[in-house]
Each structure stands twice: as C-alpha cells, then as structure tokens.
Design a protein around this motif. Structure first.
Motif, PDB file in Angstrom:
ATOM      1  N   VAL A  39      -3.726   0.497  -4.450  1.00  0.00           N
ATOM      2  CA  VAL A  39      -3.733   0.226  -5.889  1.00  0.00           C
ATOM      3  C   VAL A  39      -2.332   0.405  -6.471  1.00  0.00           C
ATOM      4  CG1 VAL A  39      -4.643   0.925  -8.121  1.00  0.00           C
ATOM      5  CG2 VAL A  39      -6.150   0.860  -6.138  1.00  0.00           C
ATOM      6  N   LEU A  40      -1.654   1.477  -6.088  1.00  0.00           N
ATOM      7  CA  LEU A  40      -0.290   1.681  -6.572  1.00  0.00           C
ATOM      8  C   LEU A  40       0.624   0.555  -6.106  1.00  0.00           C
ATOM      9  CD1 LEU A  40       0.134   5.541  -6.079  1.00  0.00           C
ATOM     10  CD2 LEU A  40      -0.376   4.289  -8.187  1.00  0.00           C
ATOM     11  N   GLY A  41       0.399   0.092  -4.876  1.00  0.00           N
ATOM     12  CA  GLY A  41       1.174  -1.033  -4.355  1.00  0.00           C
ATOM     13  C   GLY A  41       0.888  -2.304  -5.130  1.00  0.00           C
ATOM     14  N   SER A  42      -0.379  -2.493  -5.504  1.00  0.00           N
ATOM     15  CA  SER A  42      -0.756  -3.661  -6.292  1.00  0.00           C
ATOM     16  C   SER A  42      -0.078  -3.657  -7.651  1.00  0.00           C
ATOM     17  CB  SER A  42      -2.280  -3.697  -6.464  1.00  0.00           C
ATOM     18  OG  SER A  42      -2.658  -4.670  -7.411  1.00  0.00           O
ATOM     19  N   CYS A  43      -0.147  -2.506  -8.342  1.00  0.00           N
ATOM     20  CA  CYS A  43       0.481  -2.397  -9.663  1.00  0.00           C
ATOM     21  C   CYS A  43       1.988  -2.633  -9.570  1.00  0.00           C
ATOM     22  CB  CYS A  43       0.202  -1.022 -10.267  1.00  0.00           C
ATOM     23  SG  CYS A  43      -1.536  -0.734 -10.686  1.00  0.00           S
ATOM     24  N   SER A  44       2.598  -2.042  -8.558  1.00  0.00           N
ATOM     25  CA  SER A  44       4.041  -2.207  -8.381  1.00  0.00           C
ATOM     26  C   SER A  44       4.393  -3.656  -8.081  1.00  0.00           C
ATOM     27  CB  SER A  44       4.539  -1.304  -7.251  1.00  0.00           C
ATOM     28  OG  SER A  44       4.263   0.054  -7.529  1.00  0.00           O
ATOM     29  N   SER A  45       3.613  -4.286  -7.217  1.00  0.00           N
ATOM     30  CA  SER A  45       3.866  -5.682  -6.870  1.00  0.00           C
ATOM     31  C   SER A  45       3.747  -6.588  -8.088  1.00  0.00           C
ATOM     32  CB  SER A  45       2.878  -6.135  -5.788  1.00  0.00           C
ATOM     33  OG  SER A  45       3.066  -7.505  -5.476  1.00  0.00           O
ATOM     34  N   PHE A  46       2.728  -6.327  -8.917  1.00  0.00           N
ATOM     35  CA  PHE A  46       2.523  -7.134 -10.115  1.00  0.00           C
ATOM     36  C   PHE A  46       3.720  -7.048 -11.043  1.00  0.00           C
ATOM     37  CE2 PHE A  46       0.735  -8.101 -14.289  1.00  0.00           C
ATOM     38  CZ  PHE A  46       0.018  -9.251 -14.009  1.00  0.00           C
ATOM     39  N   GLN A  47       4.264  -5.843 -11.219  1.00  0.00           N
ATOM     40  CA  GLN A  47       5.396  -5.668 -12.109  1.00  0.00           C
ATOM     41  C   GLN A  47       6.679  -6.232 -11.502  1.00  0.00           C
ATOM     42  OE1 GLN A  47       4.424  -5.005 -14.944  1.00  0.00           O
ATOM     43  NE2 GLN A  47       2.405  -4.280 -14.301  1.00  0.00           N
ATOM     44  N   ILE A  48       6.813  -6.141 -10.188  1.00  0.00           N
ATOM     45  CA  ILE A  48       7.971  -6.756  -9.526  1.00  0.00           C
ATOM     46  C   ILE A  48       7.920  -8.276  -9.713  1.00  0.00           C
ATOM     47  CG2 ILE A  48       9.033  -7.236  -7.285  1.00  0.00           C
ATOM     48  CD1 ILE A  48       8.175  -4.404  -6.433  1.00  0.00           C
ATOM     49  N   GLY A  49       6.707  -8.838  -9.619  1.00  0.00           N
ATOM     50  CA  GLY A  49       6.549 -10.269  -9.866  1.00  0.00           C
ATOM     51  C   GLY A  49       6.965 -10.640 -11.274  1.00  0.00           C
ATOM     52  N   ALA A  50       6.606  -9.798 -12.244  1.00  0.00           N
ATOM     53  CA  ALA A  50       7.000 -10.052 -13.631  1.00  0.00           C
ATOM     54  C   ALA A  50       8.512  -9.961 -13.788  1.00  0.00           C
ATOM     55  CB  ALA A  50       6.311  -9.055 -14.556  1.00  0.00           C
ATOM     56  N   ALA A  51       9.128  -9.015 -13.079  1.00  0.00           N
ATOM     57  CA  ALA A  51      10.586  -8.888 -13.137  1.00  0.00           C
ATOM     58  C   ALA A  51      11.262 -10.125 -12.558  1.00  0.00           C
ATOM     59  CB  ALA A  51      11.028  -7.632 -12.381  1.00  0.00           C
ATOM     60  N   PHE A  52      10.730 -10.640 -11.461  1.00  0.00           N
ATOM     61  CA  PHE A  52      11.251 -11.887 -10.896  1.00  0.00           C
ATOM     62  C   PHE A  52      11.118 -13.023 -11.909  1.00  0.00           C
ATOM     63  CE2 PHE A  52      10.885 -10.190  -6.445  1.00  0.00           C
ATOM     64  CZ  PHE A  52      12.163 -10.535  -6.033  1.00  0.00           C
ATOM     65  N   ALA A  53       9.994 -13.060 -12.616  1.00  0.00           N
ATOM     66  CA  ALA A  53       9.757 -14.133 -13.577  1.00  0.00           C
ATOM     67  C   ALA A  53      10.819 -14.157 -14.663  1.00  0.00           C
ATOM     68  CB  ALA A  53       8.371 -13.983 -14.196  1.00  0.00           C
ATOM     69  N   THR A  54      11.260 -12.977 -15.089  1.00  0.00           N
ATOM     70  CA  THR A  54      12.275 -12.943 -16.141  1.00  0.00           C
ATOM     71  C   THR A  54      13.580 -13.594 -15.692  1.00  0.00           C
ATOM     72  OG1 THR A  54      13.083 -10.731 -15.494  1.00  0.00           O
ATOM     73  CG2 THR A  54      11.283 -10.840 -17.113  1.00  0.00           C
ATOM     74  N   ARG A  55      13.803 -13.637 -14.364  1.00  0.00           N
ATOM     75  CA  ARG A  55      15.006 -14.299 -13.852  1.00  0.00           C
ATOM     76  C   ARG A  55      14.898 -15.813 -14.001  1.00  0.00           C
ATOM     77  NH1 ARG A  55      18.002  -9.822 -13.960  1.00  0.00           N
ATOM     78  NH2 ARG A  55      17.266  -8.194 -12.544  1.00  0.00           N
ATOM     79  N   LEU A  56      13.659 -16.300 -14.149  1.00  0.00           N
ATOM     80  CA  LEU A  56      13.442 -17.731 -14.315  1.00  0.00           C
ATOM     81  C   LEU A  56      13.564 -18.176 -15.770  1.00  0.00           C
ATOM     82  CD1 LEU A  56      10.277 -18.185 -12.041  1.00  0.00           C
ATOM     83  CD2 LEU A  56      12.610 -18.869 -11.475  1.00  0.00           C
ATOM     84  N   PHE A  57      13.336 -17.258 -16.699  1.00  0.00           N
ATOM     85  CA  PHE A  57      13.248 -17.622 -18.115  1.00  0.00           C
ATOM     86  C   PHE A  57      14.451 -18.406 -18.642  1.00  0.00           C
ATOM     87  CE2 PHE A  57      10.201 -13.855 -19.136  1.00  0.00           C
ATOM     88  CZ  PHE A  57       9.176 -14.538 -18.488  1.00  0.00           C
ATOM     89  N   PRO A  58      15.693 -18.021 -18.306  1.00  0.00           N
ATOM     90  CA  PRO A  58      16.831 -18.765 -18.863  1.00  0.00           C
ATOM     91  C   PRO A  58      16.815 -20.246 -18.491  1.00  0.00           C
ATOM     92  CG  PRO A  58      17.577 -16.663 -17.979  1.00  0.00           C
ATOM     93  CD  PRO A  58      16.153 -16.848 -17.540  1.00  0.00           C
ATOM     94  N   SER A  59      16.260 -20.585 -17.336  1.00  0.00           N
ATOM     95  CA  SER A  59      16.240 -21.973 -16.889  1.00  0.00           C
ATOM     96  C   SER A  59      14.922 -22.674 -17.169  1.00  0.00           C
ATOM     97  CB  SER A  59      16.527 -22.044 -15.373  1.00  0.00           C
ATOM     98  OG  SER A  59      17.814 -21.542 -15.074  1.00  0.00           O
ATOM     99  N   THR A  60      13.811 -21.966 -17.004  1.00  0.00           N
ATOM    100  CA  THR A  60      12.499 -22.613 -17.091  1.00  0.00           C
ATOM    101  C   THR A  60      11.754 -22.300 -18.384  1.00  0.00           C
ATOM    102  OG1 THR A  60      11.290 -20.780 -16.049  1.00  0.00           O
ATOM    103  CG2 THR A  60      12.297 -22.418 -14.583  1.00  0.00           C
ATOM    104  N   GLY A  61      12.153 -21.219 -19.064  1.00  0.00           N
ATOM    105  CA  GLY A  61      11.364 -20.757 -20.184  1.00  0.00           C
ATOM    106  C   GLY A  61      10.121 -20.046 -19.693  1.00  0.00           C
ATOM    107  N   ALA A  62       9.425 -19.360 -20.593  1.00  0.00           N
ATOM    108  CA  ALA A  62       8.218 -18.626 -20.208  1.00  0.00           C
ATOM    109  C   ALA A  62       7.132 -19.568 -19.714  1.00  0.00           C
ATOM    110  CB  ALA A  62       7.710 -17.801 -21.391  1.00  0.00           C
TER     111      ALA A  62
END
Length: 316
Positions: A39-62
C-alpha cells in the motif's frame, strides 16, 4: 488473489477513499506486513506518477498529460488482460462507460489542480469527495462529524503562514483548489462506478476498457497538447513513466495488498496518502510545505483514519 474475484472498484462501505476492491476474502496473518509495504508503495508510485506528469505540463498542458496517462495505461492494460469484450452484456458496457467517464473527470481535474497548487494540497482537498460520500451513505452523525473535521483541515489550507502555504509563499490559487474539489467529486463518482463495475465484470479487463473509455472522453480536451510530445521525443519516456507509475503500478500493488488485508486496514493505510503526496511534492518538485499546510494535512489524515477505523463494515 486467493479464491476470490479480482475486481476493480472502491468500497463504498469503508469511508476512507480507495482505488481498489475485492469481494469476500480470507487473509493470512503472515501477509499483512507485505501488504503494508504494497500500500505504501502504491501511494508512493501514484505520487511519483503525478510528479512525472508535471514535467509534461509545459508542453502538453494538464489535459494533454491526462490523455497521455490514461491512453498509455489503457494500451498497457489491454495488452496484459485482453478482455473478451465481445461477450459483454449491455450492463457490463454501461458499467465500463460510467467508470471510464469518472476516471476522466477525476484525473483531468486533478492534473489541472496540481498544475496550480502543490501536490500534497491537491490530494488533501480531493479526499473530501469520497469521505463525504461515505458519510452520506453511512447516514451516521459520527461519520458526518469526520467529514466536518476534514473540511476544517481543508479550510485551514487557505490560511497564510510565515513559511508560505503554497509553493509561491502566498495564498493558494483559488481555481486550483476548485479543480481539486471537482476532482474529489469525480473520485466519489468513481467509487460508485467502481463498485458497479466490480459486480458486473470479473478481472482487471474492466479497468483496462474503462481506462480506454476515459482516454477517448478526453480526446477533445487533450489531443492538441498531447501531440506536442512529438516535438520533444524525450517526453515520450516521461509520458510512459506517468502512465506506469500513476496507473498500472499503483493499481496492481493495491490489488495485491487487498488480497492480504481487510478493506478497513487498507483504508487506514491509504489515508496516509495526503502526507505522502506532500512529501513527494517537497522531494521531487521542490514544493515548500509551510506549517499551516502540515497542520491541515494532518487534520485531514486524522479524519480519514478515524472515519475508517469507526466504520461499520461487513468485512472479515
């Protein structure tokens, strides 16, 4: 998954928000320690995925980032599960469509929120949706009290402290908070849709199809932004990491955890997610966490844990 039906739905019997659900289960005591790590790994993975997504925002938008996450995750899940959709009934398709639309709503507005406010704050505000739904379904004054406590925690987020509640050091973006609230509403709808999916479609094939439907629903809003990754091939890898860490890995880990522990214990562990999100935002995105934010997140986490711990649940 022992002798159980592997389904994907959030339990509406447990107040704490969850992203996965299994039917009747038996649990081996020796598997509970591993379940905590899952469960802790799941929560961490989900937030890491969100952090990766923010790297896309400047080019792709939300919108583009959300489309890429759901679309790529759908392709991976469909390849892994290969659901026999030709044999599906109209009711099964209806359940898949409802779940897919709720996924599009939740993820679309959540990504729009984290484009404007810190990750931990967005997750904290989003928690109000499923908590409120659980209290309404429970119809107990005590559960409404937990929601009220969580609401106080969210209200605290609007205060300004010396260290800065937001990453900018000032007040939080009102539109970002609004997006997070809508994402919470989507999460509550997802809980209901997921429960329906769990009753009508066996296995994870239903999730795969719903992810694809969610991606299709986002095409009008994210296609233009998503195509911008072709201008920067390196972003393709970031998008793949977003899909894997934000969808495929956490959902798989949660399903494995739910084979080993009851939903109540699972919900309590998942209640730590706002805190994990705040830590991930600080560690991965350099988002400052002021004293007021820490207090607010702690209040919401405590309300979620209390709501789950005192729930009336027909569980082993």
């Amino acid at each position: 998954m022992a002798a159980t039906t592997d389904t994907f739905a959030a339990p509406i019997a447990a107040p704490a928000p969850t992203r996965a659900h299994l039917g009747r289960r038996t649990f081996a005591p020796e598997g509970r320690g591993l379940a905590v790590l899952l469960v802790l790994g799941s929560c961490s993975s989900f937030q890491i995925g969100a952090a990766f997504a923010t790297r896309l925002f400047p080019s792709t938008g939300a919108g583009g980032a959300t489309l890429l996450r759901l679309g790529l995750a759908a392709c991976l899940m469909l390849a892994l599960t290969r659901p026999n959709v030709r044999a599906w009934s109209r009711e099964q398709w209806r359940a898949a469509v409802l779940l897919g639309l709720s996924l599009a709503l939740t993820n679309g507005f959540f990504y729009a929120a984290i484009a404007r406010i810190p990750l931990g704050v967005a997750v904290t505000v989003q928690f109000l949706g499923p908590l409120t739904l659980a209290a309404v379904l429970s119809r107990r004054v005590r559960d409404l009290g937990w929601v009220a406590i969580a609401a106080v925690g969210v209200a605290i987020l609007g205060w300004r402290d010396g260290g800065g509640a937001a990453a900018s050091g000032g007040r939080l973006d009102a539109l970002g908070l609004g997006f997070a609230l809508v994402a919470g509403l989507g999460w509550a709808l997802y809980v209901l849709a997921g429960a329906r999916m769990g009753k009508t479609v066996e296995g994870r094939g239903g999730l795969a199809v719903s992810l694809a439907i969610g991606a299709l629903a986002l095409l009008p809003f994210g296609t233009r932004g998503a195509t911008h990754i072709t201008e920067r091939p390196g972003l393709v890898l970031v998008a793949m990491c977003t899909a894997l860490m934000g969808s495929v890995v956490p959902y798989t880990l949660e399903l494995s955890a739910l084979r080993r522990i009851p939903r109540r214990a699972f919900g309590i562990l998942l209640s730590l997610e706002p805190g994990i999100a705040a830590f991930a935002g600080w560690l991965l995105l350099s988002q400052r966490i002021g004293v007021v934010c820490v207090i607010a997140i702690a209040v919401v986490v405590a309300a979620s844990v209390g709501s789950t711990a005192t729930a009336r649940e027909k569980e082993v």
